[in-house]
Scaffold this active site. Structure first.
Site, mmCIF file in Angstrom:
data_model
loop_
_atom_site.group_PDB
_atom_site.id
_atom_site.type_symbol
_atom_site.label_atom_id
_atom_site.label_comp_id
_atom_site.label_asym_id
_atom_site.label_seq_id
_atom_site.Cartn_x
_atom_site.Cartn_y
_atom_site.Cartn_z
ATOM 1 N N TYR A 94 57.985 27.721 -5.292
ATOM 2 C CA TYR A 94 56.839 26.839 -5.570
ATOM 3 C C TYR A 94 55.992 26.638 -4.318
ATOM 4 O O TYR A 94 56.460 26.784 -3.185
ATOM 5 C CB TYR A 94 57.298 25.481 -6.115
ATOM 6 C CG TYR A 94 57.985 24.566 -5.114
ATOM 7 C CD1 TYR A 94 57.260 23.592 -4.421
ATOM 8 C CD2 TYR A 94 59.350 24.666 -4.871
ATOM 9 C CE1 TYR A 94 57.890 22.745 -3.517
ATOM 10 C CE2 TYR A 94 59.988 23.823 -3.978
ATOM 11 C CZ TYR A 94 59.248 22.861 -3.302
ATOM 12 O OH TYR A 94 59.864 22.027 -2.399
ATOM 13 N N CYS A 95 54.727 26.323 -4.528
ATOM 14 C CA CYS A 95 53.824 25.889 -3.458
ATOM 15 C C CYS A 95 53.217 24.560 -3.892
ATOM 16 O O CYS A 95 53.856 23.788 -4.608
ATOM 17 C CB CYS A 95 52.776 26.952 -3.143
ATOM 18 S SG CYS A 95 51.646 27.362 -4.500
ATOM 19 N N TRP A 96 52.004 24.252 -3.467
ATOM 20 C CA TRP A 96 51.427 22.945 -3.767
ATOM 21 C C TRP A 96 51.150 22.771 -5.257
ATOM 22 O O TRP A 96 51.535 21.775 -5.857
ATOM 23 C CB TRP A 96 50.143 22.732 -2.968
ATOM 24 C CG TRP A 96 49.500 21.407 -3.220
ATOM 25 C CD1 TRP A 96 48.366 21.149 -3.919
ATOM 26 C CD2 TRP A 96 49.984 20.119 -2.785
ATOM 27 N NE1 TRP A 96 48.099 19.798 -3.955
ATOM 28 C CE2 TRP A 96 49.077 19.143 -3.263
ATOM 29 C CE3 TRP A 96 51.094 19.710 -2.054
ATOM 30 C CZ2 TRP A 96 49.257 17.783 -3.014
ATOM 31 C CZ3 TRP A 96 51.264 18.350 -1.806
ATOM 32 C CH2 TRP A 96 50.355 17.412 -2.285
ATOM 33 N N TYR A 123 54.640 21.967 -6.561
ATOM 34 C CA TYR A 123 55.128 20.654 -6.125
ATOM 35 C C TYR A 123 54.476 19.537 -6.928
ATOM 36 O O TYR A 123 55.113 18.513 -7.198
ATOM 37 C CB TYR A 123 54.844 20.456 -4.635
ATOM 38 C CG TYR A 123 55.095 19.041 -4.169
ATOM 39 C CD1 TYR A 123 56.387 18.591 -3.912
ATOM 40 C CD2 TYR A 123 54.040 18.132 -4.035
ATOM 41 C CE1 TYR A 123 56.633 17.285 -3.522
ATOM 42 C CE2 TYR A 123 54.281 16.820 -3.648
ATOM 43 C CZ TYR A 123 55.566 16.404 -3.385
ATOM 44 O OH TYR A 123 55.806 15.095 -3.007
#
Length: 353
Positions: A94-96, A123
């Site tokens: 995952y990222c932002w 996130y």
């Protein structure tokens, strides 16, 4: 296709071998999914550089620079941190917001042959689940609060009750703070988001059919705020009251707070502002005890003139139900073991009305 998780527990109990957070180190430090490892595809300065170029120059140039940096850093991670992973490894990434950073890294890992998957929404999806759990719905747990004057070893009793099989939520441990004016601990407190992550991760895995023991606290622990649904449940929780003589409490505090009592400059900074709440004569006496290094006298005076009056006032305002009182004559190892046995039995036998 990115994966969706209908509840916080579904996400926390994922079946993947690893969770990889590809956000910048600064984003990871503020908060992250429990158990995630940090493999940033843009570091803090690179992320700022790409963002500045996006705003000040052009979207195309920013995307071109970002792509070069992301794949360069991703290749480095494959050669180093992931070098020993075999072909059956299944990471969750995952990222932002589940966009280009995590999408690019996941694609590259899939080309290697790893069964990598994305978290839909990144996130932000996880944070929404935490916020919903702690802010937007009533807590599904039955709480029992461990209460008592300062120095009744409540934190130690929580740990001992946990060792005996009780479900325990240690808020001070999660906040890295002992919950009082002089309660600071080594190292900084976590961010508010990370504090809430710790709370939600604990509560989500507890059995809602069994009570949860928690220390009676104010609405803040140091600079961290207890989330609304938990605070509401804590205020309504029946209490187990720990009672111990002043002398026993003093002996316990002098040992437990030796780091604080040994820092004369910090003590003076913390106690001087109390002139607005206690008399000048009382504060002057504390400062003299600090100068003399008289830890026992200072501890007893702080209890009698500051902590105990504040506690009594808060108890009158709360008017909580007292489930039971546990008398402890001495807060040594034997006394705490005996008290923990009684507290644990009370919690395990408790049936909410």
């Amino acid at each position: 296709m990115a994966l969706t998780f209908p509840s916080l527990l579904d996400l926390l109990d994922h079946s993947y071998d690893s969770v990889i957070d590809v956000r910048s180190p600064g984003e990871f430090a503020e908060d992250h999914i429990p158990g995630a490892i940090s493999l940033p595809v843009l570091d803090n300065s690179e992320r700022a550089e790409v963002g500045t170029m996006y705003v000040q120059k052009s979207r195309f140039l920013a995307r071109k620079l970002g792509a070069a940096l992301v794949f360069r850093n991703s290749a480095h991670h494959i050669e180093t941190a992931l070098a020993e992973k075999d072909g059956g490894w299944r990471p969750l990434v995952y990222c932002w917001r589940g966009g280009q950073r995590s999408g690019s890294f996941t694609w590259l890992m899939q080309q290697v042959g790893w069964r990598a998957e994305l978290i839909e929404g990144g996130y932000q999806t996880y944070r929404r689940l935490v916020k919903s759990y702690l802010y937007d719905q009533p807590l599904p747990h039955c709480l029992v609060a461990l209460d008592g004057y300062t120095g009744t070893a409540k934190t130690d009793l929580l740990q001992l009750a946990r060792d005996r099989g009780a479900q325990v939520l240690d808020l001070e441990g999660l906040a890295n703070h002992r919950g009082s004016l002089l309660g600071g601990m080594a190292g900084p407190q976590p961010s508010q988001k990370a504090f809430e992550t710790g709370i939600a991760a604990c509560l989500a895995r507890f059995d809602t059919a069994r009570p949860v023991l928690v220390e009676a606290e104010s609405s803040k622990i140091g600079d961290r705020i207890i989330p609304p649904s938990l605070w509401t449940a804590m205020k309504a929780a029946p209490r187990i009251q720990i009672e111990a003589p002043v002398a026993a409490r003093c002996r316990y505090l002098v040992q437990a707070y030796d780091d604080i009592l040994s820092d004369a400059d910090m003590l003076r900074r913390k106690l001087e502002p109390l002139r607005a709440h206690r008399s000048n004569a009382v504060v002057d006496a504390w400062l003299e005890m600090i100068r003399e290094g008289n830890k026992v006298a200072l501890t007893e005076s702080l209890m009698v003139h500051h902590y105990d009056p504040a506690y009594s006032k808060s108890r009158q305002l709360l008017d909580a139900e007292i489930l039971a009182e546990v008398q402890v004559s001495d807060l040594d190892a034997a006394g705490l073991d005996d008290a923990a046995d009684r507290v644990t039995a009370l919690v395990q036998q408790f049936v909410p009305a």
